[in-house]
Design a protein around this motif. Structure first.
Motif, PDB file in Angstrom:
ATOM      1  N   MET A  28       8.611-108.603 -64.092  1.00  0.00           N
ATOM      2  CA  MET A  28       9.450-108.074 -63.009  1.00  0.00           C
ATOM      3  C   MET A  28       8.843-106.857 -62.316  1.00  0.00           C
ATOM      4  O   MET A  28       9.051-106.647 -61.121  1.00  0.00           O
ATOM      5  N   GLN A  29       8.087-106.061 -63.060  1.00  0.00           N
ATOM      6  CA  GLN A  29       7.470-104.885 -62.425  1.00  0.00           C
ATOM      7  C   GLN A  29       6.400-105.312 -61.426  1.00  0.00           C
ATOM      8  O   GLN A  29       6.237-104.707 -60.361  1.00  0.00           O
ATOM      9  N   ALA A  32       8.247-106.553 -58.387  1.00  0.00           N
ATOM     10  CA  ALA A  32       8.767-105.440 -57.591  1.00  0.00           C
ATOM     11  C   ALA A  32       7.641-104.738 -56.835  1.00  0.00           C
ATOM     12  O   ALA A  32       7.807-104.325 -55.681  1.00  0.00           O
ATOM     13  N   HIS A 100       4.958-109.057 -73.631  1.00  0.00           N
ATOM     14  CA  HIS A 100       5.906-108.054 -74.085  1.00  0.00           C
ATOM     15  C   HIS A 100       5.278-106.657 -74.021  1.00  0.00           C
ATOM     16  O   HIS A 100       4.047-106.513 -74.081  1.00  0.00           O
ATOM     17  N   TYR A 103       4.629-102.034 -77.690  1.00  0.00           N
ATOM     18  CA  TYR A 103       5.350-101.651 -78.909  1.00  0.00           C
ATOM     19  C   TYR A 103       6.327-102.740 -79.353  1.00  0.00           C
ATOM     20  O   TYR A 103       6.823-102.718 -80.477  1.00  0.00           O
ATOM     21  N   HIS A 104       6.605-103.700 -78.466  1.00  0.00           N
ATOM     22  CA  HIS A 104       7.574-104.758 -78.780  1.00  0.00           C
ATOM     23  C   HIS A 104       6.904-105.968 -79.444  1.00  0.00           C
ATOM     24  O   HIS A 104       7.574-106.775 -80.084  1.00  0.00           O
ATOM     25  N   TYR A 107       7.484-107.140 -83.130  1.00  0.00           N
ATOM     26  CA  TYR A 107       8.762-107.707 -83.576  1.00  0.00           C
ATOM     27  C   TYR A 107       8.815-109.224 -83.424  1.00  0.00           C
ATOM     28  O   TYR A 107       9.797-109.849 -83.785  1.00  0.00           O
ATOM     29  N   ALA A 109       9.347-111.312 -80.986  1.00  0.00           N
ATOM     30  CA  ALA A 109      10.511-111.842 -80.256  1.00  0.00           C
ATOM     31  C   ALA A 109      10.247-113.296 -79.866  1.00  0.00           C
ATOM     32  O   ALA A 109       9.105-113.761 -79.907  1.00  0.00           O
ATOM     33  N   PRO A 110      11.312-114.025 -79.495  1.00  0.00           N
ATOM     34  CA  PRO A 110      11.169-115.478 -79.310  1.00  0.00           C
ATOM     35  C   PRO A 110      10.013-115.911 -78.410  1.00  0.00           C
ATOM     36  O   PRO A 110       9.380-116.928 -78.675  1.00  0.00           O
ATOM     37  N   TRP A 164       5.149-100.898 -66.254  1.00  0.00           N
ATOM     38  CA  TRP A 164       6.236-100.034 -65.764  1.00  0.00           C
ATOM     39  C   TRP A 164       5.934 -98.541 -65.897  1.00  0.00           C
ATOM     40  O   TRP A 164       6.567 -97.734 -65.216  1.00  0.00           O
TER      41      TRP A 164
ATOM     42  N   VAL B 274      15.922-108.911 -82.971  1.00  0.00           N
ATOM     43  CA  VAL B 274      15.209-108.043 -82.026  1.00  0.00           C
ATOM     44  C   VAL B 274      15.575-108.461 -80.608  1.00  0.00           C
ATOM     45  O   VAL B 274      16.021-109.582 -80.363  1.00  0.00           O
ATOM     46  N   ALA B 275      15.357-107.525 -79.679  1.00  0.00           N
ATOM     47  CA  ALA B 275      15.652-107.814 -78.278  1.00  0.00           C
ATOM     48  C   ALA B 275      14.722-108.915 -77.775  1.00  0.00           C
ATOM     49  O   ALA B 275      13.557-108.980 -78.156  1.00  0.00           O
ATOM     50  N   PHE B 276      15.274-109.764 -76.909  1.00  0.00           N
ATOM     51  CA  PHE B 276      14.487-110.859 -76.345  1.00  0.00           C
ATOM     52  C   PHE B 276      13.307-110.302 -75.564  1.00  0.00           C
ATOM     53  O   PHE B 276      12.200-110.808 -75.636  1.00  0.00           O
ATOM     54  N   PHE B 277      13.566-109.240 -74.801  1.00  0.00           N
ATOM     55  CA  PHE B 277      12.511-108.527 -74.072  1.00  0.00           C
ATOM     56  C   PHE B 277      12.679-107.035 -74.334  1.00  0.00           C
ATOM     57  O   PHE B 277      13.766-106.578 -74.678  1.00  0.00           O
ATOM     58  N   ALA B 278      11.600-106.314 -74.130  1.00  0.00           N
ATOM     59  CA  ALA B 278      11.683-104.855 -74.113  1.00  0.00           C
ATOM     60  C   ALA B 278      12.011-104.393 -72.702  1.00  0.00           C
ATOM     61  O   ALA B 278      11.636-105.037 -71.726  1.00  0.00           O
ATOM     62  N   TYR B 279      12.738-103.275 -72.622  1.00  0.00           N
ATOM     63  CA  TYR B 279      13.046-102.660 -71.337  1.00  0.00           C
ATOM     64  C   TYR B 279      12.821-101.166 -71.493  1.00  0.00           C
ATOM     65  O   TYR B 279      12.958-100.629 -72.596  1.00  0.00           O
ATOM     66  N   PRO B 280      12.502-100.494 -70.386  1.00  0.00           N
ATOM     67  CA  PRO B 280      12.322 -99.037 -70.489  1.00  0.00           C
ATOM     68  C   PRO B 280      13.581 -98.395 -71.098  1.00  0.00           C
ATOM     69  O   PRO B 280      14.697 -98.689 -70.672  1.00  0.00           O
ATOM     70  N   ARG B 282      15.285 -98.824 -73.718  1.00  0.00           N
ATOM     71  CA  ARG B 282      16.304 -99.614 -74.427  1.00  0.00           C
ATOM     72  C   ARG B 282      15.706-100.065 -75.756  1.00  0.00           C
ATOM     73  O   ARG B 282      14.486-100.181 -75.895  1.00  0.00           O
ATOM     74  N   SER B 284      14.393-102.032 -79.087  1.00  0.00           N
ATOM     75  CA  SER B 284      13.759-103.301 -79.446  1.00  0.00           C
ATOM     76  C   SER B 284      14.445-103.931 -80.648  1.00  0.00           C
ATOM     77  O   SER B 284      14.581-105.150 -80.725  1.00  0.00           O
ATOM     78  N   VAL B 285      14.814-103.098 -81.603  1.00  0.00           N
ATOM     79  CA  VAL B 285      15.394-103.607 -82.845  1.00  0.00           C
ATOM     80  C   VAL B 285      16.914-103.554 -82.739  1.00  0.00           C
ATOM     81  O   VAL B 285      17.488-102.515 -82.380  1.00  0.00           O
ATOM     82  N   GLU B 447      17.657-109.531 -64.632  1.00  0.00           N
ATOM     83  CA  GLU B 447      16.616-108.847 -65.409  1.00  0.00           C
ATOM     84  C   GLU B 447      15.876-107.811 -64.558  1.00  0.00           C
ATOM     85  O   GLU B 447      15.417-106.796 -65.063  1.00  0.00           O
ATOM     86  N   MET B 448      15.744-108.090 -63.279  1.00  0.00           N
ATOM     87  CA  MET B 448      15.005-107.161 -62.433  1.00  0.00           C
ATOM     88  C   MET B 448      15.676-105.794 -62.431  1.00  0.00           C
ATOM     89  O   MET B 448      15.007-104.762 -62.529  1.00  0.00           O
ATOM     90  N   THR B 451      15.015-104.031 -65.831  1.00  0.00           N
ATOM     91  CA  THR B 451      13.683-103.488 -66.078  1.00  0.00           C
ATOM     92  C   THR B 451      13.426-102.250 -65.222  1.00  0.00           C
ATOM     93  O   THR B 451      12.332-101.697 -65.252  1.00  0.00           O
ATOM     94  N   GLY B 452      14.434-101.822 -64.461  1.00  0.00           N
ATOM     95  CA  GLY B 452      14.270-100.621 -63.661  1.00  0.00           C
ATOM     96  C   GLY B 452      13.355-100.830 -62.477  1.00  0.00           C
ATOM     97  O   GLY B 452      12.734 -99.904 -61.967  1.00  0.00           O
ATOM     98  N   SER B 453      13.259-102.086 -62.026  1.00  0.00           N
ATOM     99  CA  SER B 453      12.333-102.392 -60.941  1.00  0.00           C
ATOM    100  C   SER B 453      12.969-102.232 -59.569  1.00  0.00           C
ATOM    101  O   SER B 453      12.324-102.503 -58.558  1.00  0.00           O
TER     102      SER B 453
END
Lengths: 513, 513
Positions: A28-29, A32, A100, A103-104, A107, A109-110, A164, B274-280, B282, B284-285, B447-448, B451-453
């Protein structure tokens, strides 16, 4: 400026201005950042195999890479087959593979997978930009690597946090390594061997079938040396005014029969010819027994200069043969066949057209009359992974505004990346798609006999036949936004193809052969 | 008997009786051998991603692997994304990947690539059967490996000469390793920790959300322990008479809010969420800070036995809660929404139906009313690679004759493997496909923002929107041989879905939301 901006700035600054994309959350970054750099043209593809095949077509036509935008390992996987073809075409492509955040990854993730492993086989370069400050330099390195020589697809992994996070390293400069100069002593040695040979052949491929190289290759032919080209080429000019080398036959025994008596094979821009597949009791190597082989120019070497030097060393004339313009005088009539389609295509193909060929068993019917059509370029299936005909056309059209693109496809091939039609409609690309619908994997019916597997019974037939149900191609094309027509006679095809050549924008023709 | 015969004999003899295939020349011997062993059902798929997703659906429903037949590295590549999903579902699958004859590999023919490298990331086992005499034993080893536990896709590479040469080793026996028995001391320790915890949660996934395991999990709930299930599961029963554990939320912050105060998480058949994706900024675990974690049963352990033992140790009642049968009494009216579709689906879904869910942002509207529908199974997208909803349904239908299969898809997802519809028509599978057509990658619009985009501008919008041109899904489905209808109101959907449930054979419904 964040890492995604730095990436796009670096790409654009180094001439990478088209992005064939199917993004996900991790990209997404980048998406954008496209809004902040209008020089990059984003082209949405509804499947990644469309995106990678389009990047191949773009790279073949512009000799500059496009980028793709792919969603982690599975997104790359969906584009893998056409990247295999691109690797075999030595096409520069910058695959940007979102991942990902660094740092992610731990884990699992799927959507996590081992991206470097998945991409390795079809990448000439792989690196992950694991901090925002390294994005620009890594991107520049990727672009440089994609040029080779001989070039190919590279894989730049972009973790979400590298995209990002802020950076002050806004861009970097790539370079375009020049091919090696031909070795004069080697050219002399090849010339000497050719003079001494009874029946020499120069086999050209890769960069040695491009326009400038063909001019030099024609001089060899004029000097009495037989020139042949690889069966499947990345890009080759064809038609009036262009030298038409003989082509290596697809089937090994036919190739060897054609080469009978050849006592020297010289390679330029290509390597030893081999059979596409192995078969019981048939040859793998398509060089006659006892025939000597020499390399004039490997894929890393400037084959235009090498061919010119060889022609000079052989005191070849300054120019060689080229094809006359000879269009079929009358429109074809009767049944719808690849041959009748070929006549109509030869009649109406405009100068400067680009043919993207994934037409398998129907291709020969078109190739023959096009040998004397108006001059055009042909992009062929270099890696044997079907499903490239329409994606290539997308990329060729984006790279070459003002040139008519014709995409020739078998029906089995076209189904692989049928999503392509939507992108042609969305971008209003000047592409005419022809699908030769024989409702069969016809090539496999032929190959089954050749592998000594006997005649197909009920189970085998079920895997070779596409006729139950019959695909309604016109319905598919219209459903994806492309005007479409079915042609069941030569007359209908003649009318439809002539019209498609006279109007801009995407068109679809089902040739019901 | 040749190597291909030995392979098919070994597969069939060990219960592998469905083959989802898209063959090429290097697979012709396998195709021919199918005619000599009618117990293997060949199912032609017009794209390998359909074949691999179908094998996943088959394996999830039958707990026995199907095989695929794939054409070298590119054929596997086309199927890679759905094998990623299958790996994440721990589904046993035997991928038979045809390769060049062993002696032909050295020549690097156009279709050659590094198959072991390409398959490694998504295979729990890889081997090439390089002589005909090793084919049977290698196939048996492949089948054994695919069972794990916990199981997954394996890659059996079959060079063409191993297939065509004669062998006297006609078959071999595979085994099915049993899962590990739960450790009694560990069960005691977990029980003790649960008793000591203020707010314990047992998180179940994998084999621990299957029918037998849910019976035991319900006992834990009855004993006052909160039971939750993974967000995306391979296969889980749902509806009347079935225990319905709470589900882990998709978005990390929602998941953590839901888990607030939880001081112990116990895993059965799954691992740390764990989170499906990482976000700024937010997490992960998805385990609350300070919360202890314990593993009751890892994926290799018998989770039914482990849950039963834990329930016993906690002196839980013999049975726990289960869902009532509560169908929406009146047919929905008004606009076409995922919610109104969900009501109709809940009303008409027959007992024993199988829902294959790739419906992304539309899924929740269906899931809620189906919690009290007639009992059915749900197969979800375990690996995040979209394009699995229709392929899964093919495999589920082949594995489960007599059960109605419903495939729920987002339009973006469905386009990935749209070729699936043809196989449903050819095999006359009892599958009803619903596509929720919002003409957008709606999840990415959400999601956009996350992700802070920022908000999408012109370039970004071009990559998120599918509405220009609008895909005509009815035209696509009909073109591929499946009867199709577009529903623009809740009433139309109610009628169409009720009819689809009352008639056998493939049906397509576009829900124009």
């Amino acid at each position: 400026m964040n890492g995604a901006d730095a990436l796009i700035e670096t790409l654009v600054d180094n001439g990478v201005t088209a992005c064939f994309a199917n993004p996900g959350t991790s990209e997404m970054q980048f998406v954008a950042a496209l809004d902040r750099q209008p020089k990059m043209r984003p082209v949405l593809c509804l499947f990644e195999g469309v995106a990678t095949g389009a990047a191949d077509g773009y790279g073949r036509m512009s000799d500059t890479p496009a980028c793709t935008l792919l969603h982690l390992g599975p997104g790359y996987g969906n584009g893998l087959a056409n990247l295999h073809n691109a690797r075999r075409a030595y096409t520069p492509i910058i695959n940007v593979i979102g991942d990902h955040a660094t740092y992610h990854r731990q884990y699992d993730a799927p959507l996590n997978s081992d991206i470097p492993s998945i991409v390795a086989a079809n990448s000439v370069w792989v690196k992950s930009a694991d901090t925002p400050d390294t994005v620009a330099a890594t991107a520049a390195e990727a672009i440089t690597a994609s040029y080779g020589p001989p070039g190919g697809p590279v894989s730049l992994i972009l973790p979400a946090d590298s995209a990002w996070l802020e950076t002050k390293v806004s861009k970097a400069v790539a370079s375009r390594p020049a091919p090696a100069k031909p070795d004069a002593a080697n050219v002399e040695a090849v010339a000497k061997a050719i003079k001494a040979a009874a029946k020499p052949v120069v086999l050209i491929g890769g960069r040695a079938v491009r326009a400038e190289a063909l001019v030099q290759a024609a001089r060899l032919q004029a000097a009495g040396v037989r020139v042949m080209a690889d069966t499947f080429v990345s890009r080759q000019p064809r038609g009036a005014g262009v030298f038409a080398p003989a082509r290596m036959q697809y089937f090994g025994e036919a190739a060897l029969a054609d080469l009978e008596g050849t006592d020297l094979m010289v390679y330029a821009g290509t390597t030893m010819p081999v059979a596409f597949f192995a078969y019981p009791d048939r040859p793998s190597v398509l060089v006659p027994e006892g025939c000597a082989t020499l390399t004039l120019a490997d894929r890393e070497t400037d084959s235009v200069a090498a061919l010119a030097a060889l022609a000079d060393a052989l005191s070849a004339p300054a120019t060689g043969p080229s094809q006359p313009l000879k269009l079929p005088e009358t429109a074809p009539t009767g049944g719808m066949t690849p041959q009748s389609a070929g006549l109509s295509i030869a009649r109406h193909l405009p100068e400067g057209a680009i043919i993207c060929d994934d037409s398998v068993t129907s291709g020969g019917g078109v190739a023959v009359p096009c040998m004397t059509a108006r001059p055009h370029d042909v992009l062929a299936l270099t890696g044997g992974a079907i499903g490239i005909g329409m994606p290539l056309a997308i990329g060729a059209a984006v790279a070459s505004p003002g040139r008519k693109v014709v995409s020739l496809n078998g029906d089995g091939s076209a189904m692989y990346t049928v999503q392509s039609l939507w992108t042609m409609a969305r971008e209003n690309l000047d592409v005419t798609v022809v699908v030769f619908a024989n409702h069969s994997y016809r090539i496999l019916n032929i190959e089954m006999g050749r592998t000594g597997s006997g005649n197909p019974g009920p189970s085998a037939s079920k895997l070779l036949d596409l006729g139950d149900p019959k695909i309604d191609w016109v319905s598919l094309a219209k459903g994806l936004g492309v005007p479409a027509v079915r042609c069941e006679t030569a007359e209908q095809f003649e009318t439809a193809f002539a019209r498609a050549m006279s109007e801009p924008g995407p068109k679809f023709i089902e040739a019901a052969i």
